[in-house]
Design an enzyme around this catalytic site. Sequence first.
Site, mmCIF file in Angstrom:
data_model
loop_
_atom_site.group_PDB
_atom_site.id
_atom_site.type_symbol
_atom_site.label_atom_id
_atom_site.label_comp_id
_atom_site.label_asym_id
_atom_site.label_seq_id
_atom_site.Cartn_x
_atom_site.Cartn_y
_atom_site.Cartn_z
ATOM 1 N N ARG A 326 1.069 -1.232 0.040
ATOM 2 C CA ARG A 326 -0.004 -0.046 -0.005
ATOM 3 C C ARG A 326 0.773 1.126 -0.113
ATOM 4 O O ARG A 326 0.616 2.340 -0.532
ATOM 5 C CB ARG A 326 -0.981 0.086 1.192
ATOM 6 C CG ARG A 326 -2.147 1.032 1.145
ATOM 7 C CD ARG A 326 -3.142 0.880 2.074
ATOM 8 N NE ARG A 326 -4.177 0.252 1.425
ATOM 9 C CZ ARG A 326 -5.318 0.523 1.129
ATOM 10 N NH1 ARG A 326 -5.515 1.792 0.714
ATOM 11 N NH2 ARG A 326 -6.378 -0.115 0.827
ATOM 12 N N GLU A 729 -9.400 6.091 6.919
ATOM 13 C CA GLU A 729 -8.075 6.640 6.688
ATOM 14 C C GLU A 729 -7.761 7.949 5.983
ATOM 15 O O GLU A 729 -6.620 8.561 6.482
ATOM 16 C CB GLU A 729 -7.496 5.335 5.952
ATOM 17 C CG GLU A 729 -7.253 4.083 7.144
ATOM 18 C CD GLU A 729 -7.244 2.976 6.113
ATOM 19 O OE1 GLU A 729 -8.023 2.675 5.115
ATOM 20 O OE2 GLU A 729 -6.138 2.366 6.182
#
Lengths: 782, 178
Positions: A326, A729
């Site tokens: 990620r 997030e």
Amino acid sequence: MNKHASDLKPEKIVGGVATDQRHESAHKHVSGTAVYIDDIPEPAGTLHGCLGLSTVAHGRIRAMDLSAVRAAPGVVAVLTAADVPGENDISPTGRHDEPILTDELVQFFGQPVFCVIAETRDQARRATLKAEMTYEELSFTVDIGALDPLNDKLVTPPLTLKRGEAGEAIRQSPHRIKGRMRVGGQDHFYLEGHIAMAIPGEDGDVAVHSSTQHPSEVQHMVSHALGVPSHAVTVEVRRMGGGFGGKETQSNLFAALAAIAARKLGRAVKIRPDRDDDMKATGKRHDFLISYEAGFDDDGAVQGVDFTFAARCGYSSDLSGPVTDRALFHCDNTYFWPAVRAQSAPLYTNTVSNTAFRGFGGPQGMVGAERVIEEVAFALGKDPLEIRKRNFYSTTTRNVTPYHQTVEDNIIERLVSELEADAEYWRRRRTIQAFNANSRVVKRGLALTPVKFGISFTATHYNQAGALVHVYTDGSVHLNHGGTEMGQGLYLKVAQVVAEEFQIDLSNVKVTATSTGKVPNTSATAASSGSDLNGMAAQNAAQQIKARLVDFAAEKFSVPADQVVFLPNRVRVGNQEFTFADFVRQAYMARVQLSAAGFYKTPKIHWDRDKGQGRPFYYFAYGAACSEVSIDTLTGEYVVERVDVLHDAGRSLNRAIDLGQIEGGFVQGMGWLTTEELWWDERGRLRTHAPSTYKIPLASDRPKIFNVKLAEWPENAEPSIHRSKAVGEPPFPLAISVLHALSDAVASVADHRIFPDLDAPATPERVLMAVERLKRKAKSLA
Amino acid sequence: MAPPAKATSAPFHAQTVSLTLNGENKTLQVEPWTTLLDLLRHDLRLTGTKKGCDHGQCGACTVLIDGERMNSCLQLAIMQDGKAITTVEGLAGEGEDLHPMQAAFISHDAFQCGYCTPGQICSAVALVNEGRAKSRDDIREMMSGNICRCGAYPNIVDAIEEVLAEQQSGSRHLEAAE
């Protein structure tokens, strides 16, 4: 609180989607009646566990004398690796590299070696200290600074993303930069530490109350550890006192040990580690060393970029593979790199195994992207915002990511230009220049940074969810889904979706504790996916029931199906209207099933890791933040003076909740990049294992002026739940603007001619060192 | 199934303590090393007060002792003889559903996970009574002993500011949040 008027024909339900409802537990939180696991009355005879942790960073256990531990008052059992009846492994990705209790090899200082079970928690803790351990110490590596990302030991296979020929593009560019940056880790410091309470049942079954974001995984780990099928284990969690990713896999240890002890001893067992043990023995955000090289033209348009993201992963893989993946997925942030190569190096170290933390590597990737932009701006003597805008993704061209996904929903240009105007970026830029010119000690800095965050689990199979909806004959609704509540308001949002679907007031919908017995095979509440996935699954369940109700009414009242309409708190059938309760009672009498299991899987996504190509993300969430700081150049101390945020939550399900997520995410991100510093000593001991040494943002640290806005106009380009966007997030990396504002303030001491090269966390110490370095360099240049 | 827990401590260590807890007089037998936090949570089952760090560093266990805010994890129970303890469960006055501070925390959404909330509220109640805080900056500074990891500080400060303003204007009771 919402007082519901008894309007017989209201125009709108109370508490549908897109309304600002209070958190479903608000009244309980303020009165102390919200039950966390440590508040549940303990069954009679409950025992308490305490972990025995290793005291070397790397070594072989030569002798372990636990006789004094066993003889200590109140001790009932001491568990070691030999007491694990099933598999002694809790590796979440199946790499078999993470024992519950290690048997021979110790790989970090603070690794669980044994577990004392005693009548009281105090007795268990005291007994633990009586262990006599003899180790053969081995050489160890704590820091990744001296490691070679290409040749040193990794915990999991690395990833390379590649589009175009980055090396060639860089070589042919008129300008080039090359550098390396450190980005620190972060402890979750969920206010409620880890806890598990296991209660033995009949047939060797066990029920576990676990403070976890991933009840299904806890269930699997406990069943493997016990050597029993999954059906013998039920895991439940009503709420957590914070998770932030720290309870995605790290709960497994405590749940497994509590369950093993409960099975062995036939009594309930609770394990609630002391805060210091929690901080020593559980994983944190990965810190990174980012190496970068970029080529760009005279206007600051980047032509090619090459990144290496080396991460301190600790001794086992845990989630380091997907976390470092990620990071690569976000090495572009909002920028189009015409040619790019990015590789990860998930490095083995003799430290606790790092894990998920809000953003999951994404923020670290973005820090890399922003660092390149900043240094390009410095090299050309231009304002970083100008360089940012020059490199933004476009909409129809220049829109392909390093992983070959086309960005189809780009709104960053508009977001940034609105924020730029709202925050008066250019006027303040001039004011700050003037201020700095006249201020000898205090210097100000300003930065505006964008965010693009990819939404979906990159492990495609995780993008599924289930929900269970029961309609009772009084018209009240029981809702259960696979998501867990850790303060983010997920239970509330999903309840709003169900209330909206049935057109009943929110007070008629009750969300119950997440349980593996009600909704099976769930994914972690992580990757910001909670409301996207569970909201859709719950909507699906409600729609199934509604479809049955429509069929029933159409037949019973001989009307076409489209004449059965769910109105606020009532149902119109042809020309008649019934209250919702009356309507469902009639359906029950006609033997209509009023319960449904809903399901959802995210469409469109796919990912081929070997090729480094696919569409890992369903959509992107965007945001931008503008931060102003002032630093004291004599001490390095600083104040965040003002922050303006404009964020995209699509068509928000609940603006009040979303604003809270943005403010909180920003503050937490600010902590990560400024004051939160993890520090290991020469023996490999983590010395920052309590809030006394680990500095979390306080009320006094939050920005003095804090203007947070949700953009009014965006909606999700994809048909997500009511066109909303995930918000857990994406706001976290908005705080990168604070790091860059600090860097800007530091740069002012040398007239912005020397690149500050500021690492994160930019603690006052680091800011001071950077100021001194720039002053020295400026002098030597003069 | 499970045998009952045996007495967990030698009873001869126990000392008698008389105190007022949430307005009720209590005479208790406590071990000299028991903290006030453990007495509340474990012995008296008042679980509203939370254990966050157990070191006096996070503020989750804040209670009022004779009206002063204290970290109950750093207070020994035996030291509370003759004192009046108020926990989050006892904040609401006679006939009140919620204390004004509790109502303000609801109306301002001043929490996310809720774990720090009882401590924040106790601390805030004392802060207002101390009468020293005059501005938002004062509130921010004087609430800095209570960590909120979710970062709900903007709303926490808003809630406290509202109660402070109400109190300064002489009206103690706020309308329950609508």
